[in-house]
Write an enzyme that holds these catalytic residues in place. Structure first.
Site, PDB file in Angstrom:
ATOM      1  CG  HIS A  44      20.774 -35.835  -3.907  1.00  0.00           C
ATOM      2  ND1 HIS A  44      21.525 -37.122  -3.426  1.00  0.00           N
ATOM      3  CD2 HIS A  44      22.526 -35.317  -4.174  1.00  0.00           C
ATOM      4  CE1 HIS A  44      22.852 -36.679  -3.711  1.00  0.00           C
ATOM      5  NE2 HIS A  44      22.577 -35.529  -3.566  1.00  0.00           N
ATOM      6  CE  LYS A  67      14.087 -10.469  -9.451  1.00  0.00           C
ATOM      7  NZ  LYS A  67      14.710 -10.525  -9.173  1.00  0.00           N
ATOM      8  CG  ASN A 126       1.313   0.891   4.070  1.00  0.00           C
ATOM      9  OD1 ASN A 126       3.157   1.111   4.571  1.00  0.00           O
ATOM     10  ND2 ASN A 126       1.182  -0.920   4.245  1.00  0.00           N
ATOM     11  N   GLY A 127      -0.209  -1.102   6.045  1.00  0.00           N
ATOM     12  CA  GLY A 127       0.033  -1.374   7.628  1.00  0.00           C
ATOM     13  C   GLY A 127      -1.135  -2.451   7.757  1.00  0.00           C
ATOM     14  NE  ARG A 181       4.479   1.972  -0.072  1.00  0.00           N
ATOM     15  CZ  ARG A 181       5.985   1.468   0.614  1.00  0.00           C
ATOM     16  NH1 ARG A 181       6.776   2.087   0.752  1.00  0.00           N
ATOM     17  NH2 ARG A 181       5.247   0.893   2.234  1.00  0.00           N
ATOM     18  CE  LYS A 205      11.531  -1.816  -5.968  1.00  0.00           C
ATOM     19  NZ  LYS A 205      12.010  -3.166  -6.303  1.00  0.00           N
ATOM     20  CD  GLU A 229      10.292 -10.649  -8.881  1.00  0.00           C
ATOM     21  OE1 GLU A 229       9.685 -10.247  -7.497  1.00  0.00           O
ATOM     22  OE2 GLU A 229      11.695 -10.564  -8.285  1.00  0.00           O
ATOM     23  CB  CYS A 270      -1.222   0.276   1.045  1.00  0.00           C
ATOM     24  SG  CYS A 270      -1.784  -1.037   0.968  1.00  0.00           S
ATOM     25  CD  GLU A 327      17.069 -12.204  -7.473  1.00  0.00           C
ATOM     26  OE1 GLU A 327      17.407 -13.371  -6.487  1.00  0.00           O
ATOM     27  OE2 GLU A 327      17.404 -11.064  -7.794  1.00  0.00           O
ATOM     28  CD1 TRP A 330       0.116  -6.255  -2.988  1.00  0.00           C
ATOM     29  CD2 TRP A 330       0.022  -6.414  -0.598  1.00  0.00           C
ATOM     30  NE1 TRP A 330       0.908  -7.371  -2.741  1.00  0.00           N
ATOM     31  CE2 TRP A 330       0.536  -7.655  -1.562  1.00  0.00           C
ATOM     32  CE3 TRP A 330       0.311  -6.216   0.504  1.00  0.00           C
ATOM     33  CZ2 TRP A 330       0.653  -8.564  -0.991  1.00  0.00           C
ATOM     34  CZ3 TRP A 330       0.597  -7.689   1.705  1.00  0.00           C
ATOM     35  CH2 TRP A 330       0.723  -9.061   0.086  1.00  0.00           C
TER      36      TRP A 330
HETATM   37  C1  F6R Z   1      12.169  -9.619  -5.476  1.00  0.00           C
HETATM   38  C2  F6R Z   1      12.205  -8.800  -4.394  1.00  0.00           C
HETATM   39  C3  F6R Z   1      12.085  -8.922  -3.154  1.00  0.00           C
HETATM   40  C4  F6R Z   1      12.354  -8.255  -2.268  1.00  0.00           C
HETATM   41  C5  F6R Z   1      11.987  -8.588  -0.876  1.00  0.00           C
HETATM   42  C6  F6R Z   1      13.180  -7.994   0.435  1.00  0.00           C
HETATM   43  O1  F6R Z   1      12.696  -9.206  -6.787  1.00  0.00           O
HETATM   44  O2  F6R Z   1      12.123  -7.375  -5.219  1.00  0.00           O
HETATM   45  O3  F6R Z   1      11.878 -10.927  -2.881  1.00  0.00           O
HETATM   46  O4  F6R Z   1      13.828  -8.539  -2.096  1.00  0.00           O
HETATM   47  O5  F6R Z   1      10.814  -8.705  -0.540  1.00  0.00           O
HETATM   48  O6  F6R Z   1      12.888  -6.882  -0.041  1.00  0.00           O
HETATM   49  P1  F6R Z   1      14.094  -5.868   0.804  1.00  0.00           P
HETATM   50  O7  F6R Z   1      15.407  -6.066  -0.222  1.00  0.00           O
HETATM   51  O8  F6R Z   1      13.468  -4.271   0.947  1.00  0.00           O
HETATM   52  O9  F6R Z   1      13.909  -6.238   2.422  1.00  0.00           O
END
Ligand code: F6R
Length: 607
Positions: A502, A483, A101-102, A28, A602, A486, A2, A479, A75
């Site tokens: 395994h 990517k 937000n929260g 957000r 995010k 997601e 949010c 990673e 969100w």
């Molecule tokens: C993936 C992504 C998330 C963040 C995770 C942690 O692309 O962006 O997996 O890495 O939510 O976020 P931070 O680094 O802000 O703690």
């Protein structure tokens, strides 16, 4: 999770600025949006499910009157994304509007209490109890600020919120606990928002509100007090250094692509760390009896890479831990001799901060690595470093991952020096290679993108992807998988390649694409073995390997050739770049918006 935005102007309509702010906070959350403005002594609200553009066009939000207003991009946590659940929410008589937000953990209990007092609720959200609580408090206490303070004291959970009221139509009152909130000060007015990019077009003067603080914004100034005892806090603004351009898309179609291409610059910036802070972190790490690297999602992958780097360079065992698992796994065993290095782009991730709180309670030393000046992580860390990536708006982390790894490498090198674990020649060699990284990344961007576009086309209908790597490349594989899944929603698996036999190998069948990350290094013969095992089961092999590595090239169906000479230990930085591009391209082919993957936001500031 949010985005909230509030604005009070000396003159002019506030709605267009609120919409602009919400667009910059869309990362957000983007389930629904809503705006409330105050004019002629009444609150007007327009809100609905959908994107900012859709809802604005439908409800003509930019024409709303008034110089004071608040807006929200959601969100969903409690209640489906629909019009009724969209913020702002109001009290019974529409005199108080709140955006939030929260998560209010005790909302069911408070809701029941309010229902018994005759309040009627329209939505399924936790937020709606807040204006009703304020309404109830106003019956005892006619001053809005005091009513809000009393209401806030009853909330358990997290919040960044902003309130307007027709009872005191000259102000916005905002407050925070556990969710981020920043104030902006300009000659034309005052702002509050979840994040700096939302207010950056209007001012570079910001004040980071701290946990448990409430601010009253009026056209002629602001006041900050502590929620617990109303003590007035005197805090001047800070000036933001990055420019507006840095937080805009410029000529790129998406933030994600822009941020991938910014990496040569963000990595160069990541090499300009302030020596004395690196030294400080290094000394704390050196003293730790045990060292844990804490992070969620992409930040956890940076920690996994970091654990190899710390071990190989500084001979320090540093365990990577997923933030949400930290308390269960290590909560009872850590103590005064433990050092926790928390890595978080936003510095606001709930799981990471909760783990950090626990570590502090156990007297462990908490260190921070974040991209966000003024974030909660910077305040709760004994010492911290800012990774200098610049604003990252795309929901999928790209440039912030590579910056985290480059900063962790510098810390490890300092530690190696302090502990006398590397010779001067070795230190010099690593340092030279570190300074080459931005150029290697630039070369990768320039040379591989066309090839990656055609690989993406070739595999566009694949229903499953595997990512495998050995040693530090297992972090790159994880990673790469994150990517791709997601932003394209394609199911993916990632494992250290040695683990594939395994279990994971059972999913391999004809034509399943398997991405191997194979820089030249000590695991080379093993990775070749893994490729042969997977290839024998009919998989398609996509290799990311060094230019001219004929053995790997011959075994592969598709190859992305990387510049020569990149040491294995530094490889996650350049080797993740083709995987970022591959995910981006596949998302485009699938007609998905890579900047706004479904169900994600995010900054994950809720449990
Ligand atoms: C993936 C992504 C998330 C963040 C995770 C942690 O692309 O962006 O997996 O890495 O939510 O976020 P931070 O680094 O802000 O703690």
């Amino acid at each position: 999770m949010c985005g909230i935005f509030g604005c009070i102007l000396k003159k002019g309509l506030v709605a267009p600025q609120i919409l602009d702010g919400l667009k910059r906070l869309e990362y957000r959350g983007y389930d629904s949006i809503g705006v409330a403005t105050l004019h002629s002594g009444i609150i007007e609200i327009r809100k609905d499910k959908g994107t900012i553009q859709e809802v604005t066009e439908k409800l003509k939000i930019n024409e709303m009157k008034g110089t004071i207003g608040i807006g929200h991009t959601r969100w969903a946590t409690h209640g489906a994304p629909n019009m009724i659940n969209a913020h702002p929410h109001t009290d019974t008589h529409g005199k108080i509007a709140v955006i939030h937000n929260g998560v209010i953990e005790n909302f069911l209990e408070l809701k029941q209490e309010l229902i018994e007092k005759g309040h009627i609720f329209l939505s399924k959200t936790d937020t709606e109890i807040i204006p009703h609580l304020i309404e109830e408090e106003l019956k005892q206490n006619k001053i809005l600020k005091l009513a809000i303070l009393n209401a806030l004291k009853r909330l358990i959970g997290s919040y960044a919120l902003a309130v307007i009221s027709s009872l005191e139509p000259d102000k916005i009152i905002c407050a925070r606990y556990e969710s981020p909130l920043v104030l902006g000060i300009s000659n034309d007015g005052l702002y509050c928002a979840s994040d700096v990019p939302a207010i950056r077009p209007y001012t570079n003067k910001v004040i980071y509100l701290r946990n448990g603080e409430l601010a009253t914004l009026k056209v002629d100034g602001y006041e900050i007090i502590k929620i617990s005892d109303s003590t007035v806090i005197h805090r001047d603004f800070e000036e933001i250094e990055w420019t507006l351009q840095e937080s805009e898309k410029q000529d790129y179609d998406h933030y994600m692509l822009k941020e991938i291409f910014e990496q040569p610059i963000s990595l160069k910036n990541g090499l300009w760390l302030q020596e004395q802070y690196v030294d400080l972190l290094t000394q704390f790490l050196d003293r730790g009896k045990e060292v844990l690297l804490l992070g969620a999602g992409t930040s956890n992958h940076a920690c996994i890479a970091g654990s190899y780097i710390f071990s190989k360079l500084a001979r320090l065992t540093a365990y990577p831990v997923i933030s949400s698992e930290f308390i269960e796994c290590y909560g009872s065993s850590i103590g005064i001799d433990s050092v926790i290095l928390a890595v978080s782009q936003s510095g606001e991730t709930y799981d990471t901060l909760k783990a950090v709180d626990h570590a502090r309670m156990r007297a462990a030393t908490v260190l921070g690595l974040t991209n966000t000046v003024g974030s909660t992580l910077t305040r709760v860390s004994r010492a911290y470093l800012i990774q200098q990536s610049g604003p990252e708006i795309g929901v999928a982390a790209t440039k912030t991952f590579t910056s985290q790894v480059i900063v962790l490498t510098q810390i490890a090198l300092k530690l190696a020096k302090l502990r006398g674990k590397l010779s001067q020649d070795e230190l010099d060699e690593y340092e030279k290679n570190l300074y080459n990284i931005p150029y290697w990344v630039e070369t990768v961007l320039n040379r591989t993108y066309l090839n990656i576009k055609s690989i993406a086309k070739k595999y566009k209908n694949s229903k499953l992807f595997l990512f495998l790597g050995r040693g530090i490349s297992s972090a790159t594989a994880m990673e790469g998988r994150l990517k791709l899944l997601e932003i394209t929603y394609i199911p993916c698996l990632a494992y250290p390649a040695g683990e594939s036999k395994h279990g994971p190998i059972s999913v391999v069948e004809e034509k399943v694409p398997c991405v191997f990350i194979c820089p030249k290094g000590s695991t080379r013969s093993e990775i070749i073995g893994s490729i042969m095992e997977i290839k024998a089961r009919g998989a398609r092999i996509i290799s990311i390997c060094e230019e001219g590595d004929s053995e790997i090239i011959q075994l592969s169906d598709d190859v992305v050739e990387m510049p020569k000479g990149i040491p294995d230990l530094l490889s996650p930085i350049p080797y993740i770049v083709p995987l970022q591009l591959l995910s981006y391209e596949l998302a485009l082919i699938k007609k998905l918006d890579p900047d706004k993957p479904r169900n994600l936001a995010k900054s994950v500031t809720v449990p």
